[in-house]
Design an enzyme around this catalytic site. Structure first.
Site, PDB file in Angstrom:
ATOM      1  N   HIS A   4       0.834  -1.207   0.000  1.00 58.69           N
ATOM      2  CA  HIS A   4       0.000   0.000   0.000  1.00 58.69           C
ATOM      3  C   HIS A   4       0.867   1.255   0.000  1.00 58.69           C
ATOM      4  O   HIS A   4       1.939   1.278   0.618  1.00 58.69           O
ATOM      5  CB  HIS A   4      -0.885   0.020   1.238  1.00 58.69           C
ATOM      6  CG  HIS A   4      -1.939  -1.054   1.236  1.00 58.69           C
ATOM      7  ND1 HIS A   4      -3.035  -1.010   0.411  1.00 58.69           N
ATOM      8  CD2 HIS A   4      -2.040  -2.209   1.938  1.00 58.69           C
ATOM      9  CE1 HIS A   4      -3.790  -2.085   0.614  1.00 58.69           C
ATOM     10  NE2 HIS A   4      -3.201  -2.827   1.546  1.00 58.69           N
ATOM     11  N   LYS A   7     -15.931  -1.261   2.676  1.00 59.03           N
ATOM     12  CA  LYS A   7     -14.708  -0.802   2.003  1.00 59.03           C
ATOM     13  C   LYS A   7     -14.676  -1.183   0.535  1.00 59.03           C
ATOM     14  O   LYS A   7     -13.779  -0.797  -0.200  1.00 59.03           O
ATOM     15  CB  LYS A   7     -13.483  -1.408   2.694  1.00 59.03           C
ATOM     16  CG  LYS A   7     -13.111  -0.659   3.959  1.00 59.03           C
ATOM     17  CD  LYS A   7     -11.763  -1.098   4.457  1.00 59.03           C
ATOM     18  CE  LYS A   7     -10.877   0.109   4.732  1.00 59.03           C
ATOM     19  NZ  LYS A   7      -9.558  -0.233   5.195  1.00 59.03           N
ATOM     20  N   ARG A  34      -7.622 -11.477   9.283  1.00 58.78           N
ATOM     21  CA  ARG A  34      -6.922 -10.301   9.816  1.00 58.78           C
ATOM     22  C   ARG A  34      -6.862 -10.409  11.327  1.00 58.78           C
ATOM     23  O   ARG A  34      -7.850 -10.746  11.961  1.00 58.78           O
ATOM     24  CB  ARG A  34      -7.693  -9.023   9.479  1.00 58.78           C
ATOM     25  CG  ARG A  34      -7.642  -8.679   8.028  1.00 58.78           C
ATOM     26  CD  ARG A  34      -8.649  -7.603   7.685  1.00 58.78           C
ATOM     27  NE  ARG A  34      -8.983  -7.723   6.279  1.00 58.78           N
ATOM     28  CZ  ARG A  34      -8.417  -6.993   5.316  1.00 58.78           C
ATOM     29  NH1 ARG A  34      -7.533  -6.089   5.607  1.00 58.78           N
ATOM     30  NH2 ARG A  34      -8.758  -7.184   4.063  1.00 58.78           N
ATOM     31  N   ILE A  55      -1.102  -7.185  13.948  1.00 60.07           N
ATOM     32  CA  ILE A  55      -0.526  -6.788  12.648  1.00 60.07           C
ATOM     33  C   ILE A  55      -1.507  -7.171  11.538  1.00 60.07           C
ATOM     34  O   ILE A  55      -1.313  -8.155  10.814  1.00 60.07           O
ATOM     35  CB  ILE A  55       0.872  -7.420  12.426  1.00 60.07           C
ATOM     36  CG1 ILE A  55       1.773  -7.213  13.646  1.00 60.07           C
ATOM     37  CG2 ILE A  55       1.519  -6.849  11.167  1.00 60.07           C
ATOM     38  CD1 ILE A  55       2.128  -5.770  13.949  1.00 60.07           C
ATOM     39  N   SER A 113      -3.838  -5.511   8.157  1.00 62.19           N
ATOM     40  CA  SER A 113      -3.417  -4.696   7.026  1.00 62.19           C
ATOM     41  C   SER A 113      -3.135  -3.267   7.506  1.00 62.19           C
ATOM     42  O   SER A 113      -3.882  -2.764   8.350  1.00 62.19           O
ATOM     43  CB  SER A 113      -4.528  -4.681   5.971  1.00 62.19           C
ATOM     44  OG  SER A 113      -4.025  -4.147   4.788  1.00 62.19           O
ATOM     45  N   CYS A 138       5.301 -29.114 -13.981  1.00 67.41           N
ATOM     46  CA  CYS A 138       3.994 -28.435 -13.946  1.00 67.41           C
ATOM     47  C   CYS A 138       3.751 -27.830 -15.325  1.00 67.41           C
ATOM     48  O   CYS A 138       4.432 -26.887 -15.721  1.00 67.41           O
ATOM     49  CB  CYS A 138       3.990 -27.349 -12.864  1.00 67.41           C
ATOM     50  SG  CYS A 138       2.594 -26.231 -12.977  1.00 67.41           S
ATOM     51  N   CYS A 151       0.360 -32.286 -11.661  1.00 67.41           N
ATOM     52  CA  CYS A 151       1.742 -32.363 -11.181  1.00 67.41           C
ATOM     53  C   CYS A 151       1.886 -32.910  -9.757  1.00 67.41           C
ATOM     54  O   CYS A 151       2.985 -33.284  -9.360  1.00 67.41           O
ATOM     55  CB  CYS A 151       2.463 -31.020 -11.315  1.00 67.41           C
ATOM     56  SG  CYS A 151       1.748 -29.698 -10.334  1.00 67.41           S
TER      57      CYS A 151
HETATM   58  C1  LIG Z   1      -7.568 -10.872   3.678  1.00 64.31           C
HETATM   59  C2  LIG Z   1      -6.355 -10.081   3.998  1.00 64.31           C
HETATM   60  C3  LIG Z   1      -5.817  -9.220   3.053  1.00 64.31           C
HETATM   61  C4  LIG Z   1      -4.677  -8.472   3.359  1.00 64.31           C
HETATM   62  N1  LIG Z   1      -4.118  -7.711   2.386  1.00 64.31           N
HETATM   63  C5  LIG Z   1      -2.976  -7.011   2.662  1.00 64.31           C
HETATM   64  C6  LIG Z   1      -2.340  -6.245   1.658  1.00 64.31           C
HETATM   65  O1  LIG Z   1      -2.732  -6.269   0.504  1.00 64.31           O
HETATM   66  N2  LIG Z   1      -1.263  -5.500   2.002  1.00 64.31           N
HETATM   67  C7  LIG Z   1      -0.795  -5.463   3.275  1.00 64.31           C
HETATM   68  O2  LIG Z   1       0.126  -4.721   3.533  1.00 64.31           O
HETATM   69  N3  LIG Z   1      -1.327  -6.245   4.237  1.00 64.31           N
HETATM   70  C8  LIG Z   1      -2.397  -7.028   3.955  1.00 64.31           C
HETATM   71  N4  LIG Z   1      -2.947  -7.831   4.907  1.00 64.31           N
HETATM   72  C9  LIG Z   1      -2.301  -7.935   6.196  1.00 64.31           C
HETATM   73  C10 LIG Z   1      -1.106  -8.902   6.166  1.00 64.31           C
HETATM   74  O3  LIG Z   1      -1.407 -10.073   5.426  1.00 64.31           O
HETATM   75  C11 LIG Z   1      -0.783  -9.266   7.597  1.00 64.31           C
HETATM   76  O4  LIG Z   1      -0.615  -8.070   8.322  1.00 64.31           O
HETATM   77  C12 LIG Z   1       0.496 -10.077   7.723  1.00 64.31           C
HETATM   78  O5  LIG Z   1       0.504 -11.171   6.847  1.00 64.31           O
HETATM   79  C13 LIG Z   1       0.639 -10.547   9.153  1.00 64.31           C
HETATM   80  O6  LIG Z   1       1.801 -11.316   9.239  1.00 64.31           O
HETATM   81  P1  LIG Z   1       2.219 -11.968  10.605  1.00 64.31           P
HETATM   82  O7  LIG Z   1       3.541 -12.552  10.386  1.00 64.31           O
HETATM   83  O8  LIG Z   1       2.060 -10.970  11.695  1.00 64.31           O
HETATM   84  O9  LIG Z   1       1.110 -13.081  10.869  1.00 64.31           O
HETATM   85  P2  LIG Z   1       1.027 -14.624  10.270  1.00 64.31           P
HETATM   86  O10 LIG Z   1       1.383 -14.661   8.849  1.00 64.31           O
HETATM   87  O11 LIG Z   1      -0.288 -15.114  10.687  1.00 64.31           O
HETATM   88  O12 LIG Z   1       2.180 -15.326  11.072  1.00 64.31           O
HETATM   89  C14 LIG Z   1       2.073 -15.661  12.439  1.00 64.31           C
HETATM   90  C15 LIG Z   1       2.732 -17.006  12.618  1.00 64.31           C
HETATM   91  O13 LIG Z   1       2.789 -17.325  14.000  1.00 64.31           O
HETATM   92  C16 LIG Z   1       2.651 -18.726  14.126  1.00 64.31           C
HETATM   93  N5  LIG Z   1       2.231 -19.065  15.491  1.00 64.31           N
HETATM   94  C17 LIG Z   1       1.108 -18.660  16.112  1.00 64.31           C
HETATM   95  N6  LIG Z   1       1.049 -19.183  17.355  1.00 64.31           N
HETATM   96  C18 LIG Z   1       2.174 -19.924  17.516  1.00 64.31           C
HETATM   97  C19 LIG Z   1       2.677 -20.723  18.568  1.00 64.31           C
HETATM   98  N7  LIG Z   1       2.016 -20.884  19.723  1.00 64.31           N
HETATM   99  N8  LIG Z   1       3.853 -21.363  18.391  1.00 64.31           N
HETATM  100  C20 LIG Z   1       4.541 -21.233  17.228  1.00 64.31           C
HETATM  101  N9  LIG Z   1       4.098 -20.501  16.189  1.00 64.31           N
HETATM  102  C21 LIG Z   1       2.928 -19.844  16.324  1.00 64.31           C
HETATM  103  C22 LIG Z   1       1.592 -19.049  13.088  1.00 64.31           C
HETATM  104  O14 LIG Z   1       1.598 -20.414  12.723  1.00 64.31           O
HETATM  105  C23 LIG Z   1       1.958 -18.124  11.950  1.00 64.31           C
HETATM  106  O15 LIG Z   1       2.768 -18.753  10.982  1.00 64.31           O
HETATM  107  C24 LIG Z   1      -4.089  -8.581   4.629  1.00 64.31           C
HETATM  108  C25 LIG Z   1      -4.632  -9.461   5.568  1.00 64.31           C
HETATM  109  C26 LIG Z   1      -5.740 -10.224   5.242  1.00 64.31           C
HETATM  110  C27 LIG Z   1      -6.281 -11.191   6.220  1.00 64.31           C
END
Ligand SMILES: Cc1cc2nc3c(=O)[nH]c(=O)nc-3n(C[C@H](O)[C@H](O)[C@H](O)COP(=O)(O)OP(=O)(O)OC[C@H]3O[C@@H](n4cnc5c(N)ncnc54)[C@H](O)[C@@H]3O)c2cc1C
Length: 486
Positions: A49, A256, A317, A343, A345, A407, A449
């Protein structure tokens, strides 16, 4: 004794791990899933963004704009696909164009460069498939698209190459404060072994579970509502250029809206919906949700070629209910617990900035010295399509696996799959291979594949074929031999 334990290998935890790996610290990442990028970071809109959406003065605003500006360098260093295709927020006849002014002013306050309001004539020159009712739009040239898998894996692999240990398939079960730091009780799902790890600092990057991690240690409770935000349809590459920029809709009382965007790999993505859910694993798609996307997308883009849908998916989210901002920093009541929670979007766009911000905090708390041998460069999987015909022929001569197409939809070779398996934090499942190489991402969605990829995995890694799954323990395809079942 680790200096730093990072919980979660999504884009947040992986970016933090890479930035922390600049320092002389003993660091590990603990991830409950079998691979990095297995939860929210794998299912989103993949937009970097521009930064006009977040309220000025918030962490979301600051880290989004900072992360966006860092993306060219990050993409180059980590060898990941990223394109500044620009974004449009479109306003229709029924809407008040004043809404675009509000977004533009907010963007200017956040420091977003190049914002401009365009009239229909200028818009149609950029995007010929906009809906007839679109009157004007906010143009943000710094908006971009990225591959969220490659971004997360790029960060994780680079962290690994700089000395960070990764424990995959390992869930943090229990956390306790000790005199010097923390005791972390983990369970390894693949070996069914429990283990206790000691660490000075904990970084909580656990996505939708970040409240559960924080609340085991802190009296300043967090509550994360998983907001299904939500369902998407992915269209075939034949219609990937239906729009060039990312087309958002001006938010209204009705919500939105949905976006229509090309992906960095040449597909078209349409979605999402937004619904609050209690179940933190609710990533199913629904007929209602997909119908809604089809209906609402027509407000901004006409005749979206929905017959070309090849798959649908949903993501969650991590909305922290206490405020509308990221929760980043050392806990107020637990020394050494650093949260990167809530964390939602624009978390993907902000990840580069979150990584640097948290790593600087770690450096200050542990008085850490920088390494002289930190290597910021990671090389991605070689894509034979980027070579000339002569170069490709030479590659096949040297390594015939690059001449064996596995693939057929995405034209992915055995050579790329072998690279995906044998590189740092290599693939151990079909999804792992798919996210690294795109084998199985095309029109047939891995119908052809899958068996071939399973054969390669069985041959190359110490796994029996009945241990190979879609994505880790419990998702195996083969449960026994036919004769055993009869
Ligand atoms: C539908 C949607 C669309 C979005 N679009 C955008 C976009 O276009 N642009 C943008 O900037 N952002 C976007 N976002 C936001 C973005 O995807 C997220 O902010 C980001 O991916 C969060 O990453 P994270 O690493 O914090 O969480 P995650 O990717 O969820 O990683 C957290 C990790 O912690 C692990 N975990 C949890 N509990 C434990 C435990 N007890 N022990 C060990 N491991 C654990 C999980 O398995 C997971 O792998 C979007 C979000 C959604 C849902």
């Amino acid at each position: 004794m680790f200096d730093v334990v990072i919980i979660g290998a999504g884009v947040t935890g992986s970016a933090i791990a890479r930035e922390v790996s600049r320092y002389k610290l003993n660091t590990c990442v603990i991830e409950k899933e079998e691979d990095v990028c297995n939860e929210t970071s794998k299912a989103n809109s993949a937009i970097i963004h521009a930064g006009f959406d977040a309220v000025p003065g918030t962490m979301k605003a600051k880290l989004n704009v900072m992360g966006n500006a860092m993306m060219d360098t990050i993409a180059e260093e980590l060898d990941i696909p990223f394109k500044r295709n620009g974004s449009l927020v479109v306003c229709t006849k029924e809407q008040d164009p004043e809404g675009l002014q509000v977004l533009m002013e907010r963007g200017k306050k956040n420091g977003v460069p190049g914002l401009q309001i365009l009239d229909r004539e200028a818009l149609i020159e950029k995007e010929s498939n906009l809906a007839d009712d679109v009157t004007c739009a906010l143009w943000a040239p710094t908006g971009g698209i990225v591959c969220p898998f490659h971004m997360t894996m790029g960060y994780a692999e680079n962290a690994y190459e700089n000395g960070v240990q990764f424990f995959l398939n390992t869930k943090v079960e229990k956390l306790e404060k000790t005199g010097e730091g923390f005791r972390v009780q983990v369970h390894h799902a693949d070996t069914c072994v429990d283990e206790t790890i000691e660490t000075k600092l904990i970084i909580n990057a656990a996505g939708v579970y970040a409240d559960e991690i924080n609340n085991q240690l802190s009296d300043r409770k967090l509550h994360i509502t998983a907001r299904k935000g939500g369902e998407y349809m992915l269209l075939d590459k034949t219609v990937g250029d239906y729009v060039k920029s990312t087309i958002f809709q001006l938010p209204s009382k009705m919500g939105k809206g949905v976006l229509v965007t090309p992906t960095v790999h040449g597909n078209l993505l349409v979605g999402p919906t937004a619904v609050n859910v209690e179940d933190k694993g609710a990533v199913n798609t629904t007929m209602n949700g997909l119908d809604q996307i089809a209906r609402v997308s027509a407000h901004s883009v006409k005749n979206v070629p929905l017959r070309q849908v090849i798959t649908s998916f949903a993501g969650l989210r991590a909305h922290e209910d206490g405020g509308d901002d990221f929760v980043i920093g050392e806990s107020e009541d637990v020394k050494g617990l650093i949260n990167a929670a809530g964390i939602e979007s624009p978390g993907l766009s902000s990840a580069p900035a979150i990584g640097v911000t948290v790593a600087e905090l770690v450096r200050d708390l542990l008085n850490a010295e920088e390494k002289s041998d930190f290597n910021p460069v990671r090389h991605g999987i070689l894509d034979p399509d980027t070579l000339s015909l002569e170069e490709r022929n030479q590659l096949i001569k040297e390594n015939p696996a690059y001449g064996n197409i596995i693939c057929r939809c995405e034209m992915i070779t055995e050579g790329e799959i072998l690279d995906a398996i044998h590189r740092p934090l290599g693939a151990r499942s079909l999804d792992g291979v798919k996210r690294r190489t795109r084998a199985g991402m095309g029109r047939c969605q891995s119908g052809f594949c899958s068996p071939k990829v399973m054969e390669i995995l069985e041959r190359e890694v110490p796994m029996r074929v009945d241990q190979i799954g879609k994505n880790g323990v419990g998702s195996e395809f083969i449960v026994g031999e036919n004769k055993e079942l009869s």
